[in-house]
Scaffold this motif. Sequence first.
Motif, PDB file in Angstrom:
ATOM      1  N   UNK A  50       0.843  -1.189   0.000  1.00 22.67           N
ATOM      2  CA  UNK A  50       0.000   0.000   0.000  1.00 22.67           C
ATOM      3  C   UNK A  50       0.880   1.242   0.000  1.00 22.67           C
ATOM      4  N   UNK A  51       0.594   2.184  -0.896  1.00 27.32           N
ATOM      5  CA  UNK A  51       1.406   3.392  -1.052  1.00 27.32           C
ATOM      6  C   UNK A  51       0.508   4.627  -0.995  1.00 27.32           C
ATOM      7  N   UNK A  52       1.130   5.775  -0.776  1.00 31.63           N
ATOM      8  CA  UNK A  52       0.405   7.040  -0.746  1.00 31.63           C
ATOM      9  C   UNK A  52       0.582   7.768  -2.069  1.00 31.63           C
ATOM     10  N   UNK A  53      -0.520   8.205  -2.662  1.00 29.97           N
ATOM     11  CA  UNK A  53      -0.490   8.997  -3.891  1.00 29.97           C
ATOM     12  C   UNK A  53      -1.437  10.170  -3.695  1.00 29.97           C
ATOM     13  N   UNK A  54      -0.898  11.384  -3.786  1.00 29.69           N
ATOM     14  CA  UNK A  54      -1.719  12.540  -3.485  1.00 29.69           C
ATOM     15  C   UNK A  54      -2.166  12.443  -2.031  1.00 29.69           C
ATOM     16  N   UNK A  55      -3.451  12.547  -1.785  1.00 31.14           N
ATOM     17  CA  UNK A  55      -3.970  12.417  -0.419  1.00 31.14           C
ATOM     18  C   UNK A  55      -4.675  11.079  -0.228  1.00 31.14           C
ATOM     19  N   UNK A  56      -4.388  10.120  -1.101  1.00 32.09           N
ATOM     20  CA  UNK A  56      -5.055   8.813  -1.063  1.00 32.09           C
ATOM     21  C   UNK A  56      -4.051   7.682  -0.810  1.00 32.09           C
ATOM     22  N   UNK A  57      -4.546   6.611  -0.177  1.00 29.45           N
ATOM     23  CA  UNK A  57      -3.785   5.371  -0.054  1.00 29.45           C
ATOM     24  C   UNK A  57      -4.254   4.423  -1.150  1.00 29.45           C
ATOM     25  N   UNK A  58      -3.301   3.825  -1.845  1.00 26.31           N
ATOM     26  CA  UNK A  58      -3.625   2.908  -2.934  1.00 26.31           C
ATOM     27  C   UNK A  58      -2.932   1.573  -2.675  1.00 26.31           C
ATOM     28  N   UNK A  59      -3.701   0.507  -2.701  1.00 24.53           N
ATOM     29  CA  UNK A  59      -3.117  -0.824  -2.567  1.00 24.53           C
ATOM     30  C   UNK A  59      -2.767  -1.354  -3.950  1.00 24.53           C
ATOM     31  N   UNK A  60      -1.517  -1.750  -4.120  1.00 24.07           N
ATOM     32  CA  UNK A  60      -1.054  -2.322  -5.379  1.00 24.07           C
ATOM     33  C   UNK A  60      -1.029  -3.840  -5.249  1.00 24.07           C
ATOM     34  N   UNK A  61      -1.773  -4.516  -6.103  1.00 23.88           N
ATOM     35  CA  UNK A  61      -1.739  -5.975  -6.188  1.00 23.88           C
ATOM     36  C   UNK A  61      -0.964  -6.329  -7.451  1.00 23.88           C
ATOM     37  N   UNK A 156      18.337  -1.822  -5.095  1.00 28.86           N
ATOM     38  CA  UNK A 156      17.084  -1.069  -4.925  1.00 28.86           C
ATOM     39  C   UNK A 156      17.067   0.219  -5.742  1.00 28.86           C
ATOM     40  N   UNK A 157      17.962   0.344  -6.708  1.00 32.04           N
ATOM     41  CA  UNK A 157      18.045   1.560  -7.524  1.00 32.04           C
ATOM     42  C   UNK A 157      16.822   1.685  -8.439  1.00 32.04           C
ATOM     43  N   UNK A 158      16.064   2.762  -8.271  1.00 34.34           N
ATOM     44  CA  UNK A 158      14.906   3.110  -9.108  1.00 34.34           C
ATOM     45  C   UNK A 158      13.739   2.131  -9.018  1.00 34.34           C
ATOM     46  N   UNK A 159      13.790   1.155  -8.112  1.00 35.26           N
ATOM     47  CA  UNK A 159      12.708   0.164  -8.044  1.00 35.26           C
ATOM     48  C   UNK A 159      11.400   0.823  -7.608  1.00 35.26           C
ATOM     49  N   UNK A 160      11.449   1.555  -6.492  1.00 36.43           N
ATOM     50  CA  UNK A 160      10.242   2.260  -6.040  1.00 36.43           C
ATOM     51  C   UNK A 160       9.767   3.258  -7.094  1.00 36.43           C
ATOM     52  N   UNK A 161      10.703   3.970  -7.704  1.00 35.47           N
ATOM     53  CA  UNK A 161      10.338   4.976  -8.708  1.00 35.47           C
ATOM     54  C   UNK A 161       9.578   4.354  -9.872  1.00 35.47           C
ATOM     55  N   UNK A 162      10.009   3.194 -10.311  1.00 36.55           N
ATOM     56  CA  UNK A 162       9.345   2.536 -11.440  1.00 36.55           C
ATOM     57  C   UNK A 162       7.905   2.174 -11.088  1.00 36.55           C
ATOM     58  N   UNK A 163       7.713   1.515  -9.945  1.00 39.26           N
ATOM     59  CA  UNK A 163       6.365   1.123  -9.540  1.00 39.26           C
ATOM     60  C   UNK A 163       5.484   2.342  -9.261  1.00 39.26           C
ATOM     61  N   UNK A 164       6.045   3.338  -8.592  1.00 37.37           N
ATOM     62  CA  UNK A 164       5.246   4.509  -8.233  1.00 37.37           C
ATOM     63  C   UNK A 164       4.931   5.382  -9.431  1.00 37.37           C
ATOM     64  N   UNK A 165       5.786   5.350 -10.440  1.00 44.43           N
ATOM     65  CA  UNK A 165       5.496   6.103 -11.660  1.00 44.43           C
ATOM     66  C   UNK A 165       4.235   5.570 -12.327  1.00 44.43           C
ATOM     67  N   UNK A 166       4.108   4.244 -12.382  1.00 42.80           N
ATOM     68  CA  UNK A 166       2.892   3.625 -12.923  1.00 42.80           C
ATOM     69  C   UNK A 166       1.685   4.062 -12.093  1.00 42.80           C
ATOM     70  N   UNK A 167       1.851   4.000 -10.784  1.00 39.43           N
ATOM     71  CA  UNK A 167       0.748   4.315  -9.876  1.00 39.43           C
ATOM     72  C   UNK A 167       0.266   5.752 -10.042  1.00 39.43           C
TER      73      UNK A 167
END
Length: 215
Positions: A50-61, A156-167
Amino acid sequence: MAFQSYSYVFKYIIVGDSAVGKSCLLLQFTDKRFKSTHDLTIGVEFGSRTVEVGDKSVKLQIWDTAGQESFRSITRSYYRGSIGALLVYDITQRQSFENLQKWMEEMKENAHSRMTIILVGNKTDLESERQVSYEEGQAFAKDNGLVFFETSAKCAYNVDKAFLSVTKDIYFNLERGEYDIHKESIGIKPGNTIPTSISTGLSNGKTKKKKKNCC
């Protein structure tokens, strides 16, 4: 048990040739860890966070699919119902890059037309063994209208960035009213509350074989 709320569920799929590091990317993103010897995916693995985007929590499956040809029929079934995809190749294996067009064609045939796809060139920690330049990956992404990242699941280089960019892309499209979240097939669902213990980590009951060097 503590509970965690989220506003939306986004369903993702990770695709690409065998041993490019798909499972390692998923493990790094969900569990913040790396295994130098990782199991070869047989069928499909699953992880969530589960990640934060804007003011919302989004669960990524997230579904990590097997790259072997023998499991392609299983993989194709997971395109349907996914709103985001990471298309992964190994920068040290040119064949995995050359096969990208085949993966793109398969996604176009089976995935939702509004799926957001990000191209990922994995294993930048093996720079001395590089066979595919950054510029080549960037050019492929530009030609196919994709966002592009090079990553290292090991570092862990750019891993979060890649997933969060999609989100973020999906979330902002959703806020603009471009998706109908009441259609299950689109890969977005309204949120709910779930135990925190399920919101991160891997769950997988598949039989596996050992495979090395898949970071």
